[in-house]
Motif scaffolding. Structure first.
Motif, PDB file in Angstrom:
ATOM      1  N   ILE A  25       0.846  -1.196   0.000  1.00  0.00           N
ATOM      2  CA  ILE A  25       0.000   0.000   0.000  1.00  0.00           C
ATOM      3  C   ILE A  25       0.877   1.239   0.000  1.00  0.00           C
ATOM      4  CG2 ILE A  25      -1.720   1.298   1.329  1.00  0.00           C
ATOM      5  CD1 ILE A  25      -2.688  -1.442   2.427  1.00  0.00           C
ATOM      6  N   ALA A  26       1.911   1.229   0.845  1.00  0.00           N
ATOM      7  CA  ALA A  26       2.820   2.370   0.962  1.00  0.00           C
ATOM      8  C   ALA A  26       3.706   2.501  -0.272  1.00  0.00           C
ATOM      9  CB  ALA A  26       3.683   2.221   2.209  1.00  0.00           C
ATOM     10  N   TRP A  27       3.977   3.741  -0.662  1.00  0.00           N
ATOM     11  CA  TRP A  27       4.885   4.004  -1.769  1.00  0.00           C
ATOM     12  C   TRP A  27       6.322   3.964  -1.255  1.00  0.00           C
ATOM     13  CZ3 TRP A  27       4.130   6.795  -6.805  1.00  0.00           C
ATOM     14  CH2 TRP A  27       2.850   6.559  -7.332  1.00  0.00           C
ATOM     15  N   MET A  28       6.813   2.778  -0.995  1.00  0.00           N
ATOM     16  CA  MET A  28       8.198   2.554  -0.595  1.00  0.00           C
ATOM     17  C   MET A  28       8.466   1.054  -0.686  1.00  0.00           C
ATOM     18  SD  MET A  28       8.174   2.761   3.592  1.00  0.00           S
ATOM     19  CE  MET A  28       9.803   2.028   3.686  1.00  0.00           C
ATOM     20  N   PRO A  29       9.730   0.656  -0.852  1.00  0.00           N
ATOM     21  CA  PRO A  29      10.043  -0.780  -0.900  1.00  0.00           C
ATOM     22  C   PRO A  29      10.000  -1.377   0.497  1.00  0.00           C
ATOM     23  CG  PRO A  29      12.036   0.531  -1.190  1.00  0.00           C
ATOM     24  CD  PRO A  29      10.899   1.501  -1.154  1.00  0.00           C
ATOM     25  N   VAL A  30       8.800  -1.704   0.955  1.00  0.00           N
ATOM     26  CA  VAL A  30       8.589  -2.169   2.331  1.00  0.00           C
ATOM     27  C   VAL A  30       9.351  -3.453   2.613  1.00  0.00           C
ATOM     28  CG1 VAL A  30       6.834  -2.888   3.988  1.00  0.00           C
ATOM     29  CG2 VAL A  30       6.327  -1.066   2.375  1.00  0.00           C
ATOM     30  N   TRP A  31       9.584  -4.256   1.586  1.00  0.00           N
ATOM     31  CA  TRP A  31      10.229  -5.543   1.799  1.00  0.00           C
ATOM     32  C   TRP A  31      11.639  -5.386   2.375  1.00  0.00           C
ATOM     33  CZ3 TRP A  31      14.871  -6.813  -0.393  1.00  0.00           C
ATOM     34  CH2 TRP A  31      15.291  -6.047  -1.487  1.00  0.00           C
ATOM     35  N   TYR A  32      12.328  -4.271   2.054  1.00  0.00           N
ATOM     36  CA  TYR A  32      13.712  -4.130   2.497  1.00  0.00           C
ATOM     37  C   TYR A  32      13.817  -3.908   4.014  1.00  0.00           C
ATOM     38  CZ  TYR A  32      18.619  -2.764   2.475  1.00  0.00           C
ATOM     39  OH  TYR A  32      19.974  -2.695   2.728  1.00  0.00           O
ATOM     40  N   PRO A  33      13.073  -2.953   4.616  1.00  0.00           N
ATOM     41  CA  PRO A  33      13.094  -2.844   6.077  1.00  0.00           C
ATOM     42  C   PRO A  33      12.651  -4.130   6.771  1.00  0.00           C
ATOM     43  CG  PRO A  33      11.950  -0.964   5.115  1.00  0.00           C
ATOM     44  CD  PRO A  33      12.250  -1.906   3.997  1.00  0.00           C
ATOM     45  N   SER A  34      11.700  -4.829   6.149  1.00  0.00           N
ATOM     46  CA  SER A  34      11.238  -6.097   6.726  1.00  0.00           C
ATOM     47  C   SER A  34      12.366  -7.114   6.740  1.00  0.00           C
ATOM     48  CB  SER A  34      10.053  -6.642   5.922  1.00  0.00           C
ATOM     49  OG  SER A  34       8.995  -5.716   5.871  1.00  0.00           O
ATOM     50  N   MET A  35      13.079  -7.200   5.634  1.00  0.00           N
ATOM     51  CA  MET A  35      14.193  -8.132   5.541  1.00  0.00           C
ATOM     52  C   MET A  35      15.309  -7.766   6.516  1.00  0.00           C
ATOM     53  SD  MET A  35      17.463  -8.436   4.009  1.00  0.00           S
ATOM     54  CE  MET A  35      17.463  -7.272   2.649  1.00  0.00           C
ATOM     55  N   ILE A  36      15.616  -6.471   6.634  1.00  0.00           N
ATOM     56  CA  ILE A  36      16.646  -6.008   7.573  1.00  0.00           C
ATOM     57  C   ILE A  36      16.254  -6.348   9.004  1.00  0.00           C
ATOM     58  CG2 ILE A  36      17.698  -3.945   8.584  1.00  0.00           C
ATOM     59  CD1 ILE A  36      18.988  -4.702   5.984  1.00  0.00           C
ATOM     60  N   LEU A  37      14.991  -6.125   9.353  1.00  0.00           N
ATOM     61  CA  LEU A  37      14.491  -6.448  10.690  1.00  0.00           C
ATOM     62  C   LEU A  37      14.724  -7.919  11.008  1.00  0.00           C
ATOM     63  CD1 LEU A  37      12.815  -5.917  13.278  1.00  0.00           C
ATOM     64  CD2 LEU A  37      10.766  -6.326  11.915  1.00  0.00           C
ATOM     65  N   GLN A  38      14.418  -8.786  10.054  1.00  0.00           N
ATOM     66  CA  GLN A  38      14.560 -10.224  10.287  1.00  0.00           C
ATOM     67  C   GLN A  38      16.030 -10.646  10.377  1.00  0.00           C
ATOM     68  OE1 GLN A  38      12.162 -11.558   6.957  1.00  0.00           O
ATOM     69  NE2 GLN A  38      10.474 -10.306   7.737  1.00  0.00           N
ATOM     70  N   VAL A  39      16.884 -10.049   9.546  1.00  0.00           N
ATOM     71  CA  VAL A  39      18.321 -10.353   9.610  1.00  0.00           C
ATOM     72  C   VAL A  39      18.895  -9.892  10.945  1.00  0.00           C
ATOM     73  CG1 VAL A  39      20.582  -9.758   8.656  1.00  0.00           C
ATOM     74  CG2 VAL A  39      18.704 -10.349   7.119  1.00  0.00           C
TER      75      VAL A  39
ATOM     76  N   ALA B 175      17.275  -9.428  13.759  1.00  0.00           N
ATOM     77  CA  ALA B 175      16.731 -10.270  14.829  1.00  0.00           C
ATOM     78  C   ALA B 175      17.527 -11.573  14.933  1.00  0.00           C
ATOM     79  CB  ALA B 175      15.253 -10.568  14.554  1.00  0.00           C
ATOM     80  N   LEU B 176      17.888 -12.139  13.783  1.00  0.00           N
ATOM     81  CA  LEU B 176      18.695 -13.351  13.760  1.00  0.00           C
ATOM     82  C   LEU B 176      20.074 -13.103  14.375  1.00  0.00           C
ATOM     83  CD1 LEU B 176      19.264 -16.272  12.832  1.00  0.00           C
ATOM     84  CD2 LEU B 176      19.923 -15.340  10.600  1.00  0.00           C
ATOM     85  N   LEU B 177      20.720 -11.986  13.996  1.00  0.00           N
ATOM     86  CA  LEU B 177      22.044 -11.671  14.528  1.00  0.00           C
ATOM     87  C   LEU B 177      21.984 -11.387  16.028  1.00  0.00           C
ATOM     88  CD1 LEU B 177      23.498  -9.375  11.709  1.00  0.00           C
ATOM     89  CD2 LEU B 177      24.134 -11.735  12.240  1.00  0.00           C
ATOM     90  N   THR B 178      20.937 -10.694  16.475  1.00  0.00           N
ATOM     91  CA  THR B 178      20.780 -10.420  17.907  1.00  0.00           C
ATOM     92  C   THR B 178      20.688 -11.723  18.690  1.00  0.00           C
ATOM     93  OG1 THR B 178      19.624  -8.343  17.431  1.00  0.00           O
ATOM     94  CG2 THR B 178      19.339  -9.280  19.632  1.00  0.00           C
TER      95      THR B 178
END
Length: 324
Positions: A107-121, A123-126
């Motif tokens: 819905i948002a005009w931005m590549p939402v998938w990238y922040p989502s992917m960064i969040l998950q990466v 979380a894994l590193l943490t």
């Protein structure tokens, strides 16, 4: 004051980051199949992450992962909510940042998938830093750790491609396993730089090219034509001599890269609204590209100037209270 064309020393990383974010905007501003900018930014993030980890404890690195995530995710949540209100629509996948598992349409005009992917990466590193506590090993065996991490990331890519991504390919899902190889490749690049063995660099560039050929999807192989040269520029030119005017331009673009990434598509929307929807005209795409980049840079300059003034005022007030 230096003349506009007098030579100044600039870090190669700054140039690579500035060019990468311009590639991201150019890719989204038109139907031109460029790409590779996002991969370059992820590679640089990995390089800086492992460089920052030197001398840090496991808890410090876990906190750094959380702060890094906060700086990307919180602004993206704010932008997403604004679009939800504007369009009167809602997506749990976007607001909870798992939309990269269900596709890239948002819905948002931005590549939402990238922040989502960064969040998950992150979380894994943490979890890795808090559970396995590897910082002592990283400090003592940095090169081995980076090599093993890259190999594990490659294996995760292959396994996810077989077990998960085949089912999600039709939705154009962007899973963290698909990009860990690029992040850990940045780790490996740092360990090679740290070793100061110049003869390793050509081999690493070959490894980068092979990795891009193997891990970038078939439809996006053209991204390697940007990614590999930018990585080469970064690694072979840690310091560059550029005219003062280019120094200023590259420094602003690199400094504003997060703002440009988060807001460039919002500026597209504004430009579309103001001028119409003439997708077929090249001049329209170029103007929209320029409008977006300049607008984001101005936003960043205003914010950083305001933040600097606020911090200075806060310090002065604290000093005044101590004197009183």
């Amino acid at each position: 004051m230096k003349a506009p064309y007098s030579p100044v020393v600039l870090e190669g990383q700054v140039v690579a980051r500035a060019l990468a974010i311009l590639v991201v905007v150019a890719t989204h501003a038109s139907s031109w199949t460029i790409g590779g900018g996002m991969l370059t930014l992820l590679f640089i993030s990995g390089y800086n992450f492992i460089m920052f980890s030197r001398g840090k404890s496991n808890s410090q690195l876990a906190i750094y992962c959380l702060k890094y995530t906060k700086n990307i995710v919180l602004p993206s949540v704010a932008i997403i909510c604004m679009y939800f209100i504007w369009y009167q629509k809602f997506s749990a996948a976007e607001i909870l940042h798992y939309s990269n598992w269900v596709g890239t349409t948002s819905i948002a005009w931005m590549p939402v998938w990238y922040p989502s992917m960064i969040l998950q990466v992150m979380a894994l590193l943490t979890a890795i830093f808090l559970i396995f506590r590897p910082t002592r090993f990283i400090e003592d065996h940095s090169c081995k750790f980076c090599v093993v991490s890259f190999i594990v990331a490659c294996l995760l890519y292959i396994l996810s491609d077989v077990l998960v991504e085949a089912e999600l390919a039709a939705a154009d899902a962007r899973l963290p396993f698909s990009y860990l190889w690029c992040f850990t490749l940045g780790w490996l690049a740092y360990s090679i730089h740290k070793s100061e063995n110049a003869w390793l660099l050509p081999g690493f560039i070959i490894l980068t090219a092979v990795s891009a050929a193997v891990f970038i999807s078939w439809q996006s192989k053209h991204e390697a034509l940007v990614f590999v040269p930018l990585v080469t520029l970064f690694l072979y030119n840690p310091k560059l001599q550029v005219p003062q005017i280019l120094y200023s331009v590259f420094s602003v673009l690199a400094g504003a890269s997060l703002y440009i990434f988060l807001f460039h598509m919002s500026f597209f929307y504004v430009y579309h609204t103001l001028t119409g929807w003439r997708h077929e005209e090249t001049s329209f795409h170029l103007a929209m590209f320029s409008f977006s980049v300049v607008g984001c840079c101005v936003m960043w300059l205003v914010f950083t100037s305001g933040r600097k003034a606020w911090l200075e005022t806060k310090r002065n007030l604290e000093g005044f209270r101590r004197e009183v």
